[in-house]
Write an enzyme that holds these catalytic residues in place. Sequence first.
Site, PDB file in Angstrom:
ATOM      1  N   GLY A 181      -4.631 -14.844  34.374  1.00  0.00           N
ATOM      2  CA  GLY A 181      -4.795 -14.507  32.957  1.00  0.00           C
ATOM      3  C   GLY A 181      -3.771 -15.264  32.128  1.00  0.00           C
ATOM      4  N   LYS A 229      -0.205 -12.382  21.097  1.00  0.00           N
ATOM      5  CA  LYS A 229      -1.115 -13.126  21.970  1.00  0.00           C
ATOM      6  C   LYS A 229      -1.325 -14.569  21.499  1.00  0.00           C
ATOM      7  CE  LYS A 229      -3.871 -12.470  25.543  1.00  0.00           C
ATOM      8  NZ  LYS A 229      -3.487 -11.677  26.719  1.00  0.00           N
ATOM      9  N   CYS A 244       0.834  -1.206   0.000  1.00  0.00           N
ATOM     10  CA  CYS A 244       0.000   0.000   0.000  1.00  0.00           C
ATOM     11  C   CYS A 244       0.872   1.262   0.000  1.00  0.00           C
ATOM     12  CB  CYS A 244      -0.956  -0.038   1.191  1.00  0.00           C
ATOM     13  SG  CYS A 244      -2.331   1.102   0.950  1.00  0.00           S
ATOM     14  N   TYR A 245       0.862   2.030   1.075  1.00  0.00           N
ATOM     15  CA  TYR A 245       1.729   3.215   1.151  1.00  0.00           C
ATOM     16  C   TYR A 245       3.181   2.825   0.886  1.00  0.00           C
ATOM     17  CZ  TYR A 245       3.934   7.414   3.147  1.00  0.00           C
ATOM     18  OH  TYR A 245       4.677   8.551   3.346  1.00  0.00           O
ATOM     19  N   ASP A 270      -1.362 -14.349  30.017  1.00  0.00           N
ATOM     20  CA  ASP A 270       0.037 -13.923  29.970  1.00  0.00           C
ATOM     21  C   ASP A 270       0.781 -14.285  31.256  1.00  0.00           C
ATOM     22  OD1 ASP A 270      -0.815 -12.891  27.609  1.00  0.00           O
ATOM     23  OD2 ASP A 270      -0.910 -10.824  28.311  1.00  0.00           O
ATOM     24  N   SER A 271       0.187 -13.953  32.405  1.00  0.00           N
ATOM     25  CA  SER A 271       0.935 -14.229  33.627  1.00  0.00           C
ATOM     26  C   SER A 271       1.009 -15.732  33.886  1.00  0.00           C
ATOM     27  CB  SER A 271       0.370 -13.461  34.834  1.00  0.00           C
ATOM     28  OG  SER A 271      -0.890 -13.929  35.202  1.00  0.00           O
ATOM     29  N   SER A 329      -2.106 -13.556  37.884  1.00  0.00           N
ATOM     30  CA  SER A 329      -3.507 -13.133  37.918  1.00  0.00           C
ATOM     31  C   SER A 329      -4.435 -14.258  37.486  1.00  0.00           C
ATOM     32  CB  SER A 329      -3.705 -11.943  36.981  1.00  0.00           C
ATOM     33  OG  SER A 329      -3.562 -12.385  35.642  1.00  0.00           O
ATOM     34  N   HIS A 352      -3.925  -5.178   0.464  1.00  0.00           N
ATOM     35  CA  HIS A 352      -3.486  -5.613   1.794  1.00  0.00           C
ATOM     36  C   HIS A 352      -3.524  -7.141   1.930  1.00  0.00           C
ATOM     37  CE1 HIS A 352      -3.197  -1.684   3.714  1.00  0.00           C
ATOM     38  NE2 HIS A 352      -4.182  -1.334   2.915  1.00  0.00           N
TER      39      HIS A 352
END
Length: 544
Positions: free
Chosen positions: A223, A368, A80-81, A225-226, A221, A167
Site C-alpha cells: 500500500g 495522504k 464559521c463557528y 503508506d507502507s 503491504s 467555508h
Amino acid sequence: MQKIIVIDFGGQYNQLIARRVRECQVYCEITSWRTPLDKILAEKPMGIILTGGPSSVYEEGAATCGRELFEAGIPVLGLCYGAQLMMQVLGGKVERATNREYGKTRTVFDTRSALFAGLPESSIVWMSHFDYISRMAEGFTSVAHTDNCPVAAAECVEKKLYLIQFHPEVLHTEYGRQMLDHFVKDICGCDGDWRMDAFVQNQIRVLRERIGDGRVLCALSGGVDSSVAAVLLSRAVGKQLTCVFVDHGLLRKNEGDEVEAVFGPNGPYELNFIRVNAAQRYYDKLAGVSEPERKRKIIGEEFIRIFEEEARKIGAVDFLVQGTIYPDVVESGLGGESAVIKSHHNVGGLPEHVDFKEIIEPLRDLFKDEVRKVGLELGIPEVLVFRQPFPGPGLGIRIIGDVTAEKVRIVQDADAIYREEIAKAAEAWKRENGIGGGTGLTENATPQERYDYAVRQNPAWMPDQYFAALTNMRSVGVMGDERTYDYAVALRAVRTVDFMTAEAADIPWEVLQRVMSRIINEVRGVNRIMYDLTSKPPGTIEME
Ligand code: XMP
C-alpha cells in the site's frame, strides 16, 4: 519551521482546512479547543485558525476559548463557528436567523481587505450556518456580505483578527484557496517553506541520526503508506532495514509480483526484502468460514502470526516501522477534536511477540496527498503511489461468503479487467480533452507536475475507489446453446472525499458495458454482472 495552528471545534471540514493550508506550502497542525493557550503559544505559531463546529456559541457548555487568544498579537482567522465565537468573546452578538443559509451563495467582497485582495468583487462561496453575527465587536469592519448575511467576513486589521462566515476550505468556494493563501502568507507572513523535497531530505537526516547503526523492521503491504515509509527508511539506512511482505493470497491480480519487482532484490532499492507466500495457509484457515467479522479476524491474526514468525528468524531489532499518517493521529483523538477510531482499519494491530525497542512513524505528520508526493519525490513507481485504497484483509472481504482459491481467481480476473477498462477510458478522455499526448507530461516533469497530472486531470466521473466483488449468488444464464449456473460479479465504484461517506460514481454506460462483456467472455465461472448503486451510508464501500 513556520507553523499555523488550527484549533478544532468539532466541525466536519477541519482536516480539510489543515490540508488546504498545507497546499499553500505552509505547515500546520490541528489541536483541540481544550488545549491550554500557553501550550499553543509555546509552539510559536505564525497564525491561528479557528474551525467550524456543530453547536451554537451561546449554548451552555459549547466549545469556547478565552479572550487572551485574541490578545496574543498572533493573527487569528475564525471560520464559521470560529468566526461567531471570536465575535461573541470580543463583545459582539450572535443570534439565530429565521432561515438557515446553506449551499452555494453569491457573496460581495471588499477587495481592499488583505483576505480578498486581487479577487473578484463578487463570487460564489459555500455557506452552512443557522446563527449569524448580528452585531460586530468593537473595532471590526464588515468586508463581505450576502443578501441574507450582513457579515460574511470581517476584520480588525489593527489586532490582526479576521473572520469568515463561510467555508473557504471547501472546493465549492470559488476563491477559497486564495483566501487562505492570503491569510497564511500576506497576513501571517509565512514564506511557504513546507515542501515535500525538503521534507524528504530532512527526514532522511533525522532518521539516520535516530537509528544510528540499529536494525529496523517494517511490515510492507504494498500500500502507499507502507511503501513510502519503507523507501524513506531504505534511503536513510539501507540494508539495516528488513521488510517483510506477507502475500496472503488475497491480493489483486499480479500484485504480489509487482510489489516484489519494486522492493525485491531486482528492484531499485537497497533493503532486505522477505516475501512470505502464505496463500495456502490463509485458504486453509478460511475454509468454510463465511461470517465477515470472523473472516477479518482470521486474516488479521494470521498476519500477526506470520510476521512474528519472520521476526523471530531475524532476531532482536531496534525499531519497528509503522505507516501511521496524520489523519490516523487526528482521528485517534491525539490531535483534533473528533474521537472516531476506525478500529476495523487497524486490522492486525501491533504484534505482541516481536522483540523491538522503539516504534518509528516517519509519515506521522503527513496527509495522504503529501504521502503520495513524498512517494514521487522518492522515485516510487506511479502504480504504487496512486494505488487505490486496498483493505488489509484484501479480497477476503470482497468475496461474500466463504473464500476459496477458485473464487479468488474469479475476483482477481474480473477486477483486473474492470481496472484496465477504467484506466483506458480515463486515458481516452484525456486524449479527447487535449490533456497528455504532447500537451501533458514530459519525461522531465517534476514530482509536483506528475502529481497534478495524475490527480487533478481526470474525467468528472472518475471514481476515487472501484473494484469488483464476488456476490455469493449463482444464477441461471445461457452461453451459446447451453444453460449456465454461475456466479454474479458486482462492480463497485464510489466518489468520496474522506471515505466516511460516499456516492456511487457515474461511470459512463458504454464503459460499464465493455467491462461487462469482457468479464463474461474472459472470466470462467461468471454469467452475470451487477453495478452497485448504494451510497455510504447506508452501504459501506467494501461489501463486508
Ligand atoms: P468501508 O467499507 O468501511 O471502507 O466503507 C472505507 C474505506 O476503508 C477501506 N477499508 C479498509 N482498509 N483495512 C483497511 O486497511 C480494513 O479492514 C478495511 N476495511 C475497509 C475501504 O477499502 C475504503 O477505502
